[in-house]
Design a protein around this motif. Structure first.
Motif, mmCIF file in Angstrom:
data_model
loop_
_atom_site.group_PDB
_atom_site.id
_atom_site.type_symbol
_atom_site.label_atom_id
_atom_site.label_comp_id
_atom_site.label_asym_id
_atom_site.label_seq_id
_atom_site.Cartn_x
_atom_site.Cartn_y
_atom_site.Cartn_z
ATOM 1 N N ILE A 1 0.826 -1.219 0.000
ATOM 2 C CA ILE A 1 0.000 0.000 0.000
ATOM 3 C C ILE A 1 0.857 1.264 0.000
ATOM 4 C CG2 ILE A 1 -1.728 1.284 1.352
ATOM 5 C CD1 ILE A 1 -2.686 -1.511 2.399
ATOM 6 N N THR A 2 2.082 1.151 0.515
ATOM 7 C CA THR A 2 2.910 2.355 0.685
ATOM 8 C C THR A 2 4.083 2.444 -0.286
ATOM 9 O OG1 THR A 2 4.206 1.257 2.404
ATOM 10 C CG2 THR A 2 2.320 2.573 3.134
ATOM 11 N N THR A 3 4.187 1.484 -1.195
ATOM 12 C CA THR A 3 5.309 1.544 -2.153
ATOM 13 C C THR A 3 4.849 1.535 -3.609
ATOM 14 O OG1 THR A 3 5.596 -0.856 -2.131
ATOM 15 C CG2 THR A 3 6.936 0.414 -0.580
ATOM 16 N N TYR A 4 3.552 1.344 -3.839
ATOM 17 C CA TYR A 4 3.002 1.338 -5.199
ATOM 18 C C TYR A 4 1.914 2.399 -5.219
ATOM 19 C CZ TYR A 4 1.266 -0.700 -9.587
ATOM 20 O OH TYR A 4 0.891 -0.909 -10.896
ATOM 21 N N ASN A 5 2.305 3.611 -5.577
ATOM 22 C CA ASN A 5 1.386 4.744 -5.386
ATOM 23 C C ASN A 5 1.287 5.623 -6.621
ATOM 24 O OD1 ASN A 5 2.991 4.458 -2.469
ATOM 25 N ND2 ASN A 5 0.787 4.742 -2.286
ATOM 26 N N ASN A 6 0.189 6.339 -6.696
ATOM 27 C CA ASN A 6 0.048 7.455 -7.629
ATOM 28 C C ASN A 6 -0.063 8.730 -6.806
ATOM 29 O OD1 ASN A 6 0.038 6.123 -10.117
ATOM 30 N ND2 ASN A 6 -2.173 5.782 -10.075
ATOM 31 N N TYR A 7 0.941 9.578 -6.962
ATOM 32 C CA TYR A 7 0.910 10.894 -6.323
ATOM 33 C C TYR A 7 1.853 11.738 -7.164
ATOM 34 C CZ TYR A 7 0.358 14.094 -2.298
ATOM 35 O OH TYR A 7 0.039 15.154 -1.479
ATOM 36 N N TYR A 8 1.268 12.289 -8.245
ATOM 37 C CA TYR A 8 2.082 12.865 -9.309
ATOM 38 C C TYR A 8 2.871 14.090 -8.867
ATOM 39 C CZ TYR A 8 -0.428 9.565 -12.167
ATOM 40 O OH TYR A 8 -0.936 8.408 -12.677
ATOM 41 N N GLU A 9 2.472 14.718 -7.779
ATOM 42 C CA GLU A 9 3.253 15.839 -7.256
ATOM 43 C C GLU A 9 4.667 15.393 -6.875
ATOM 44 O OE1 GLU A 9 0.125 15.153 -6.670
ATOM 45 O OE2 GLU A 9 -1.070 16.924 -6.138
ATOM 46 N N PHE A 10 4.845 14.068 -6.743
ATOM 47 C CA PHE A 10 6.169 13.538 -6.384
ATOM 48 C C PHE A 10 6.803 12.738 -7.522
ATOM 49 C CE2 PHE A 10 3.977 14.292 -2.408
ATOM 50 C CZ PHE A 10 4.919 15.066 -1.751
ATOM 51 N N TYR B 1 6.102 10.504 -11.576
ATOM 52 C CA TYR B 1 5.131 9.701 -12.326
ATOM 53 C C TYR B 1 5.318 8.197 -12.147
ATOM 54 C CZ TYR B 1 3.173 13.851 -14.424
ATOM 55 O OH TYR B 1 2.527 15.045 -14.597
ATOM 56 N N ASP B 2 6.439 7.773 -11.587
ATOM 57 C CA ASP B 2 6.614 6.331 -11.360
ATOM 58 C C ASP B 2 5.906 5.906 -10.084
ATOM 59 O OD1 ASP B 2 8.069 6.029 -13.625
ATOM 60 O OD2 ASP B 2 10.027 6.056 -12.609
ATOM 61 N N LYS B 3 5.475 4.642 -10.053
ATOM 62 C CA LYS B 3 4.774 4.136 -8.868
ATOM 63 C C LYS B 3 5.660 4.186 -7.623
ATOM 64 C CE LYS B 3 0.796 2.857 -10.744
ATOM 65 N NZ LYS B 3 0.790 3.926 -11.779
ATOM 66 N N SER B 4 6.981 4.147 -7.827
ATOM 67 C CA SER B 4 7.884 4.161 -6.673
ATOM 68 C C SER B 4 8.277 5.586 -6.250
ATOM 69 C CB SER B 4 9.151 3.359 -6.998
ATOM 70 O OG SER B 4 9.756 3.889 -8.163
ATOM 71 N N ASP B 5 7.950 6.594 -7.048
ATOM 72 C CA ASP B 5 8.375 7.964 -6.722
ATOM 73 C C ASP B 5 7.770 8.505 -5.420
ATOM 74 O OD1 ASP B 5 10.086 8.239 -8.867
ATOM 75 O OD2 ASP B 5 8.611 9.217 -10.159
ATOM 76 N N PRO B 6 6.458 8.310 -5.180
ATOM 77 C CA PRO B 6 5.917 8.868 -3.929
ATOM 78 C C PRO B 6 6.628 8.326 -2.689
ATOM 79 C CG PRO B 6 4.150 8.369 -5.447
ATOM 80 C CD PRO B 6 5.393 7.777 -6.050
ATOM 81 N N ALA B 7 6.873 7.020 -2.646
ATOM 82 C CA ALA B 7 7.572 6.469 -1.476
ATOM 83 C C ALA B 7 8.980 7.044 -1.371
ATOM 84 C CB ALA B 7 7.617 4.946 -1.554
#
Ligand code: MTE
Length: 299
Positions: A55-64, A66-72
């Motif tokens: 839940i905390t390593t595969y995310n969409n949060y484009y402010e951080f 575009y990769d799924k790992s970028d938000p973490a």
């Protein structure tokens, strides 16, 4: 390890903003009288939650990024304390609220929800939060209000994905008022019994479990009660691909891929595909909201 849906003793501390006083008392009472488990919500699924790691390593949060790992990787830089939320529009009690004041009297509970992204992947997430309806009632929705609009914080210095890209920040989302008042719609302040991780939208985000995940806007700093349907981020970027309603619907495909099934994250390479359910399986509760609407047009 199988996750037991409950607050643990370690969570019952005054420092934890995500538990308000009533929940603290309820939690303490439950701990002392009836053992550690709070009553399971009738709105929760009994499906096994994904791991905290999923839940905390595969995310969409484009402010951080575009990769799924970028938000973490990058969301740790977001400063979430202090936090304030502007409430404006057609509301009796507008103002700029500290997060603590905004949520002070809202009863926090656990909701284990299916979460289905428009990209055709899904997870099961044990959120903590409170019904948006309770907050809206406290704020005093005025007669002319028909929609609720939300905005995410914009902090270029803390959000490396803000510069460049195609999104006109802030990330914006919105709901019709009856959707916002539905008991399944929550403002989430934590998951897995912990304060909300930054990559999942700390300190407070929306969760609308019968809609595609892009409706569930993160790190909210503005809530507006308005008369007209709000401008929303993905609908503005590509209205033919991302409708305002965005109800999970296996019979209305995305123009570029099928929505009939979804990849359950953590389900393994071959076993992870499951059929997508109308309204993400919440049809009994929410289908009546859309009576008379053509959901192939109002997608
Ligand atoms: N909110 C903001 N501010 N920025 C985003 O990029 N992505 C959305 C939604 N909320 C997004 C957002 C999308 S596309 C999804 S699928 C979910 O957040 C992902 O939530 P999760 O990372 O907690 O799984």
């Amino acid at each position: 390890m199988t996750y037991q849906p409950q607050f643990s003793r370690a969570d019952v501390t005054p420092q934890n903003l995500f538990l308000n006083r009533r929940a603290l008392l309820a939690g303490a009472a439950a701990l002392s009288v009836a053992g550690p488990a709070l009553a399971a919500s009738p709105y929760s699924t009994d499906e096994a939650p994904n791991s905290f790691e999923d839940i905390t390593t595969y995310n969409n949060y484009y402010e951080f990024g575009y990769d799924k790992s970028d938000p973490a990787a990058y969301a740790g830089s977001l400063k979430t304390d202090p936090w304030s939320v502007v409430v404006d529009g057609l509301v009796d009690n507008p103002g700029t609220y500290s997060l603590a004041d905004l949520i002070a009297d809202q009863p926090i509970e656990e909701r284990i929800y299916r979460f289905r992204c428009v990209e055709a992947w899904s997870m099961i997430v044990p959120w903590q939060g409170f019904q948006l309806s309770g907050l809206l009632n406290k704020l005093g929705v005025q007669a002319g209000a028909k929609y609720v609009a939300f905005e995410t914080v914009v902090r270029p210095d803390e959000m490396p994905g803000i510069s460049g890209g195609m999104i006109d920040w802030p990330y914006r989302e919105g709901l019709r008022l009856d959707e916002a008042m539905h008991p399944l719609t929550i403002m989430a302040t934590g998951l897995y019994g912990k304060p909300m991780p930054n990559q999942n939208g700390a300190p407070i985000r929306l969760i609308v479990p019968w809609k595609y995940g892009f409706k569930s806007v993160k790190s909210i700093v503005r809530i507006s009660l308005i008369a007209e349907q709000p401008v929303t981020t993905w609908n503005t970027l590509a209205a033919n691909e991302y409708g305002f309603y965005a109800n999970v619907n296996p019979t209305v495909d995305h123009p570029r891929w099928s929505q009939a099934s979804e990849r359950r994250i953590g389900g393994g390479l071959f076993s992870g595909r499951v059929d997508t359910l109308m309204f993400n399986g919440y049809g009994d509760q929410v289908a009546s909201l859309y009576a008379g609407q053509d959901l192939t047009k109002d997608y």
